[in-house]
Design an enzyme around this catalytic site. Structure first.
Site, mmCIF file in Angstrom:
data_model
loop_
_atom_site.group_PDB
_atom_site.id
_atom_site.type_symbol
_atom_site.label_atom_id
_atom_site.label_comp_id
_atom_site.label_asym_id
_atom_site.label_seq_id
_atom_site.Cartn_x
_atom_site.Cartn_y
_atom_site.Cartn_z
ATOM 1 N N GLY A 35 -11.293 -21.602 -33.412
ATOM 2 C CA GLY A 35 -9.780 -22.213 -33.444
ATOM 3 C C GLY A 35 -8.730 -21.188 -32.429
ATOM 4 O O GLY A 35 -9.363 -20.554 -31.913
ATOM 5 N N GLN A 62 -1.181 -18.374 -28.628
ATOM 6 C CA GLN A 62 -2.358 -17.565 -27.926
ATOM 7 C C GLN A 62 -2.559 -17.761 -26.507
ATOM 8 O O GLN A 62 -2.844 -16.909 -25.844
ATOM 9 C CB GLN A 62 -3.745 -17.774 -28.552
ATOM 10 C CG GLN A 62 -3.762 -17.158 -29.964
ATOM 11 C CD GLN A 62 -5.453 -17.274 -30.603
ATOM 12 O OE1 GLN A 62 -5.518 -18.353 -31.121
ATOM 13 N NE2 GLN A 62 -6.132 -16.337 -30.455
ATOM 14 N N CYS A 72 -11.309 -12.751 -33.184
ATOM 15 C CA CYS A 72 -10.175 -13.386 -32.693
ATOM 16 C C CYS A 72 -10.228 -13.402 -31.087
ATOM 17 O O CYS A 72 -10.409 -12.456 -30.584
ATOM 18 C CB CYS A 72 -8.862 -12.881 -33.007
ATOM 19 S SG CYS A 72 -7.360 -13.627 -32.271
ATOM 20 N N LEU A 73 -10.281 -14.425 -30.663
ATOM 21 C CA LEU A 73 -10.125 -14.616 -29.022
ATOM 22 C C LEU A 73 -9.085 -13.907 -28.329
ATOM 23 O O LEU A 73 -9.130 -13.163 -27.304
ATOM 24 C CB LEU A 73 -9.981 -16.056 -28.583
ATOM 25 C CG LEU A 73 -10.949 -16.944 -29.000
ATOM 26 C CD1 LEU A 73 -10.658 -18.317 -28.400
ATOM 27 C CD2 LEU A 73 -12.331 -16.260 -28.680
ATOM 28 N N HIS A 90 -6.047 -17.862 -40.708
ATOM 29 C CA HIS A 90 -6.154 -17.064 -39.303
ATOM 30 C C HIS A 90 -5.228 -17.821 -38.288
ATOM 31 O O HIS A 90 -4.316 -17.028 -37.675
ATOM 32 C CB HIS A 90 -7.390 -16.885 -39.035
ATOM 33 C CG HIS A 90 -7.600 -16.206 -37.661
ATOM 34 N ND1 HIS A 90 -8.343 -14.935 -37.486
ATOM 35 C CD2 HIS A 90 -7.034 -16.407 -36.380
ATOM 36 C CE1 HIS A 90 -8.277 -14.546 -36.383
ATOM 37 N NE2 HIS A 90 -7.535 -15.368 -35.584
ATOM 38 N N GLU A 91 -5.514 -19.150 -38.053
ATOM 39 C CA GLU A 91 -4.503 -19.804 -37.083
ATOM 40 C C GLU A 91 -3.251 -19.965 -37.726
ATOM 41 O O GLU A 91 -2.210 -19.707 -36.454
ATOM 42 C CB GLU A 91 -5.406 -21.137 -36.880
ATOM 43 C CG GLU A 91 -6.533 -21.086 -36.301
ATOM 44 C CD GLU A 91 -6.866 -20.248 -35.355
ATOM 45 O OE1 GLU A 91 -6.008 -19.989 -34.426
ATOM 46 O OE2 GLU A 91 -8.030 -19.507 -35.039
ATOM 47 N N HIS A 93 -0.912 -17.066 -36.912
ATOM 48 C CA HIS A 93 -0.796 -16.921 -35.355
ATOM 49 C C HIS A 93 0.525 -17.392 -35.239
ATOM 50 O O HIS A 93 1.407 -16.979 -34.317
ATOM 51 C CB HIS A 93 -1.772 -17.505 -34.473
ATOM 52 C CG HIS A 93 -2.970 -16.742 -34.025
ATOM 53 N ND1 HIS A 93 -2.792 -15.543 -33.407
ATOM 54 C CD2 HIS A 93 -4.236 -17.005 -34.143
ATOM 55 C CE1 HIS A 93 -4.104 -14.976 -33.127
ATOM 56 N NE2 HIS A 93 -4.971 -15.804 -33.623
HETATM 57 NI NI NI Z 1 -6.953 -15.739 -33.717
#
Ligand code: NI
Length: 192
Positions: free
Chosen positions: A46, A51, A99-100, A141-142, A145
């Site tokens: 995701g 981000q 998480c990226l 999670h997304e 953000h």
């Molecule tokens: Ni993330």
């Protein structure tokens, strides 16, 4: 175009994203294409627009199979503009998340186990769906953000937060999170 993924500590990850006003804006299509390209290059499940430094309520997620989460069932590949979410239970479940924007780490995060969510699809149609388990976790999670929340903010027991190679010494997961995306970014030339 692969975009640079912001890392935790960057104040742009803490901002509340603003709604997308014009779904027909051609620039939006380019942003969505870049999100997919960037997510795939980083083996993500995701990615939310903030981000990559774009403060819009826009997120993508989904996978058939993913080497970073090898035990999880597939989640439908989804692009959502201006998403919303409703909890369908007060029950939460702890699960490991990465998480990226927090590369190389994992934490045990409580998430609601059953949610309804929706928003606008790329073609302007309305989406509404129920999700459980990892699917519900990925959405939450997304969605976080878009509200300036990163998963470490939600960890209740910080002894269950750390580097992948230390938490899971026998796993090959750590190798997957060496910063491959960064070299792609450098190779593609100037950033927007
Ligand atoms: Ni993330």
């Amino acid at each position: 175009m692969i975009r640079e993924i912001l890392k935790m500590g960057d104040p742009r990850l803490l901002a509340i994203a603003r709604p997308v006003e014009d779904i027909g804006d051609p620039a939006l299509k380019d942003i969505i294409a870049d999100l997919y390209e960037t997510m795939r290059a980083a083996n993500g499940v995701g990615l939310a627009a903030p981000q990559v430094g774009i403060g819009l309520r826009l997120m993508i997620f989904g996978f058939e199979s993913n080497p970073r989460y090898p035990d999880e069932k597939p989640v439908p590949m989804t692009t959502i503009i201006n998403p919303w979410m409703e909890l369908l239970t007060e029950e939460t479940e702890d699960g490991w998340e990465g998480c990226l924007s927090v590369p190389g780490m994992r934490g045990l995060v409580p998430r609601a186990t059953h949610i309804r969510y929706g928003g606008t699809l790329e073609d302007g149609a309305a989406l509404e769906r129920e999700a459980r388990g990892f699917h519900a976790r990925v959405f939450q999670h997304e969605f976080d953000h878009l509200n300036g929340v990163l998963y470490p903010h939600r960890i209740r027991d910080l002894t269950r937060f750390g580097f992948i190679e230390a938490l899971f010494p026998d796993s090959e997961l750590a190798a997957l999170e060496r910063p491959i995306a960064t070299s792609h970014v450098e190779a593609t030339g100037p950033r927007p």
